[in-house]
Write an enzyme that holds these catalytic residues in place. Structure first.
Site, mmCIF file in Angstrom:
data_model
loop_
_atom_site.group_PDB
_atom_site.id
_atom_site.type_symbol
_atom_site.label_atom_id
_atom_site.label_comp_id
_atom_site.label_asym_id
_atom_site.label_seq_id
_atom_site.Cartn_x
_atom_site.Cartn_y
_atom_site.Cartn_z
ATOM 1 N N GLN A 47 39.284 40.700 42.293
ATOM 2 C CA GLN A 47 39.318 41.128 40.894
ATOM 3 C C GLN A 47 38.318 42.246 40.609
ATOM 4 O OE1 GLN A 47 40.250 38.089 37.752
ATOM 5 N NE2 GLN A 47 39.552 36.650 39.308
ATOM 6 N N ARG A 68 47.148 36.679 35.020
ATOM 7 C CA ARG A 68 46.939 36.383 33.592
ATOM 8 C C ARG A 68 48.002 35.427 33.071
ATOM 9 N NH1 ARG A 68 42.298 36.873 33.950
ATOM 10 N NH2 ARG A 68 42.862 37.071 36.137
ATOM 11 N N LYS A 76 35.349 29.229 37.195
ATOM 12 C CA LYS A 76 34.045 29.699 37.653
ATOM 13 C C LYS A 76 32.976 29.565 36.580
ATOM 14 C CE LYS A 76 34.247 34.583 36.425
ATOM 15 N NZ LYS A 76 33.163 34.442 35.457
ATOM 16 N N THR A 77 33.334 29.779 35.310
ATOM 17 C CA THR A 77 32.327 29.662 34.249
ATOM 18 C C THR A 77 31.808 28.235 34.160
ATOM 19 O OG1 THR A 77 33.433 31.438 33.014
ATOM 20 C CG2 THR A 77 31.858 30.078 31.812
ATOM 21 N N ASP A 81 26.691 36.276 37.714
ATOM 22 C CA ASP A 81 28.113 36.058 37.463
ATOM 23 C C ASP A 81 28.852 37.393 37.560
ATOM 24 O OD1 ASP A 81 30.425 34.737 36.837
ATOM 25 O OD2 ASP A 81 30.058 34.687 34.676
ATOM 26 N N GLU A 82 30.163 37.341 37.831
ATOM 27 C CA GLU A 82 31.003 38.546 37.942
ATOM 28 C C GLU A 82 30.382 39.552 38.911
ATOM 29 O OE1 GLU A 82 33.853 38.580 36.783
ATOM 30 O OE2 GLU A 82 33.971 37.396 34.938
#
Length: 703
Positions: free
Chosen positions: A246, A592, A35-36, A215-216
């Site tokens: 998330q 993770r 996504k970044t 973002d986020e």
């Protein structure tokens, strides 16, 4: 063929998100989906390919580190995009208020109060004296009200419904307004109110920022959501990136409903799902998807990867947390070439891993916390115990005599120390000096000191008879530490009470009496001296809570404590929303892992000094049986040999372990290539091992 080389690395869905224009866009970015890269490339695409002025682009995220990384990555692609504004929500709010200070009724050089400044302002306003715990809790309530977009112009009924005392809220806001300064919550609330109430300013701001990216987005609170609505106008291109699966910070005010309702709130929204994962094996993703699919509050997506299928995650049913720590230590020493993370739900769970790793000389890194015995609340309790062992321990005395607050200032403490210094042979040391000093103190200090002396006398009277765990449980309650840290936990979202409970459990094996207490304190001192949790940045093993893993990845992940009441936490099982967030937290932990995943639960666990029978987490039952290997899940015990191999350690054979000595295999269970054996050693100790990880050597037993 993409127009620029930096577009070539994108997969089709990423490219669709980057090139999208016109209607609002929700990029639903799964874990490890890049996504970044998408959001930074999108900014570069807007500037380079669509000739959007960098100055008209506002990109918002949640941490300074993330904002700086985003800006650097954009400039690496398009160096002339320097004027793109990349900030955190609060940094944008501070900029907005400084630019529009006159409209906001602020001085251009206003100060932003941090938490301590705000507590100092509250002190005396609410008549709570020196009770900083109450002040912090009041400030937390005020902050939560502002996070909900409720300001000082709201009615007392609205403020009360938002969870705050209207009188306290009004008094605080009036005092703060008199200073001409703002607090952290104002950085979102005041811009929101200005944009709502000043149409000309709202229009001017929308003209300035024609593109708004967030973002986020799953971490946004209500006030941030409302601010975004005010920034969005008919000519605004709006794009948010986030993952509803998330959203794990509800306790900080994050509202998952912001992302779930986005398509309904912003008409014409297009949703682009980034489901290709670049981090994990498919076997790990299958488990993650199976678990999170049980949540009803989600928009829905299924992660997939072109990585290899990989090993099935390993599920282990263990006897207790001691065996859990041993197994994790075995994994830490098994020669696995990559990084390993030991994850746990509560900070207090790190204690057993820290002790085991320190004893075995395993280098580890403790992320997002300090070592257990160095935590404030643990040091407080240990200081009380240290004074019991050594009545002349002036360092421990100085730490605890006014902790919790007993009205004993520096002058009062000096009177006590002077008495102690002039009578060094006084039986009872500093506590005896306290008794003699009582008449010379002011009324409030006299009362507080008498209570301290009574507490220490009670503890001293129980020292020889009561087990250390029971003694410490009494001390934590009688001293007032329990109440002090319960208040702190509520106001600061900390887990200090859980750490005190863990300390009590840590003492269970030590028995009773001054000699046992001395031995325990000596072991604590040695463990602290050997602490490898700090300064071990090069360690391959990390200890970290699940909440602190956000944004991290490891080659191998071990999720521990998967029992009902631990994970999901018993404080989070009261509502469907809380339970779904716990499930999202499990999903975050699973995703993770890059290559290997190990899931552990224990049948028994010491909680606050008492051994409690545990049940496996409901989340384990949500994983398809064919999705994991080995171990035990609830009532589904896998006993005996069900696969080939394992002939090296049959039941009845002798083994040698370098730490535990000589023993005999008395039981084993084995599924899909993962053999576990139970060994009874000649010392009487029983241990369970993964032979492919443990250093077990088969030997002949003498008859």
């Amino acid at each position: 063929m993409p127009e620029h080389g930096w577009l070539e690395a994108l997969n089709p869905m990423q490219l669709e998100a980057v090139k999208h224009s016109g209607s609002p866009l929700l990029i639903l970015a799964g874990a490890g989906s890049g996504k970044t890269r998408v959001i930074t490339t999108k900014i570069a695409y807007l500037v380079e390919m669509q000739s959007v002025s960098p100055r008209s682009i506002l990109a918002v995220t949640f941490t300074n580190k993330a904002a700086q990384e985003m800006k650097n990555r954009v400039l690496a692609i398009v160096p002339h995009a320097e004027d793109v504004m990349v900030r955190t929500f609060h940094s944008f709010g501070a900029w907005f208020l400084r630019v529009n200070a006159a409209v906001a009724g602020l001085k251009p050089r206003f100060t932003i109060y941090d938490e301590e400044d705000s507590v100092s302002l509250l002190k005396g306003l609410l008549g709570k004296g020196e009770d900083r715990g109450s002040l912090r809790r009041a400030l937390d309530e005020i902050s939560r009200v502002k996070d909900l977009g409720v300001g000082p112009d709201a009615s007392p009924e609205q403020i009360a419904r938002a969870g705050c005392d209207p009188t306290a809220f009004a008094a605080y806001e009036k005092a703060k307004a008199a200073t001409g300064n703002v607090d952290f919550g104002d950085l979102i609330l005041m811009p929101l109110q200005l944009l709502r109430g000043e149409p000309a300013l709202r229009e001017r701001t929308r003209q300035r920022f024609r593109v708004v990216l967030v973002d986020e987005y799953q971490d946004s609170n209500v006030a941030q959501f409302e601010l975004l609505r005010e920034l969005w106008g008919p000519e605004t291109y709006l794009c948010v990136v986030g993952d509803d699966d998330q959203s794990i910070y509800r306790f900080r005010g994050a509202e998952v409903g912001n992302i779930l309702s986005f398509p309904n709130v912003f008409p014409g929204t297009q949703v682009v799902r980034l489901e290709r994962n670049y981090r994990s094996t498919q076997a790990i993703l299958d488990v993650a998807s199976a678990v999170v699919a049980h949540n009803k509050g989600r928009l829905g997506k299924t992660l997939w990867t072109e990585n290899e299928k990989g090993e099935l995650p390993l599920l282990l049913g263990l006897e207790d947390q001691d065996e859990e720590a041993r197994v994790c230590a075995q994994l830490a020493r098994d020669g696995f070439p990559g990084t390993t993370a030991i994850l746990y739900r509560m900070n207090a769970q790190s204690l057993h891993f820290e002790n085991q790793f320190s004893q075995l000389g395993i280098r580890y890194r403790l992320i997002g916390s300090v070592s257990f015995y160095k935590r404030e609340e643990v040091k407080d309790a240990l200081a009380y115990l240290a004074l019991l062992v050594n009545p002349d321990d002036s360092v421990s005395f100085g730490r605890i005599v006014n902790r919790p607050t007993r009205g004993l200032g520096a002058a009062s403490v000096n009177v006590i120390l002077d008495e102690w210094k002039t009578s060094p042979s006084t039986a009872g040391g500093l506590v005896a000096a306290c008794r003699k000093a009582v008449p010379r103190l002011a009324a409030r200090a006299r009362s507080g000191l008498r209570d301290f002396v009574a507490c220490m006398d009670e503890l001293a009277g129980s020292l020889e008879a009561a087990p250390l765990a029971e003694l410490t449980r009494t001390l934590i309650t009688r001293s007032g530490l329990a109440q002090m840290y319960r208040v702190r936990d509520r106001s600061d979202d900390t887990s200090k009470t859980e750490n005190l409970r863990a300390l009590v459990s840590d003492m269970v094996p030590y028995g009773a009496g001054a000699e046992a207490l001395g031995a325990y304190l000596e072991n604590v001192a040695l463990a602290s001296a050997q602490d490898r949790g700090e300064g071990a940045a090069d360690a391959r093993v990390s200890l970290v809570t699940l909440h602190n893993t956000k944004g991290m990845e490891f080659d191998r992940v071990v999720i521990t404590g998967l029992e009902e009441g631990i994970f999901p936490h018993d404080a989070s099982s009261g509502s469907a929303e809380d339970l779904e967030e716990e499930r999202r937290l499990f999903y975050v932990g699973i995703t993770r892992a890059r290559e290997r995943l190990v899931l552990c639960w224990c049948r028994r666990r010491r909680l606050f000094g008492r051994t409690t029978e545990m049940s496996p987490s409901r989340f384990l039952e949500e994983i398809p049986r064919e999705g994991v290997q080995g171990g035990e899940r609830g009532e589904h015990a896998v006993d005996g040999v069900t696969g080939d191999g394992g002939e090296e350690f049959p039941v009845g054979c002798g083994v040698y372990h370098e730490e535990y000595g000589t023993g005999m295999v008395e039981r084993r269970w084995y599924t899909d290539g993962s053999l576990l054996v139970q060994v009874r050693f000649t010392t009487g100790r029983v241990g369970r091992f993964l032979p492919k990880y443990a250093r077990l050597e088969r030997i002949e037993l003498s008859t």
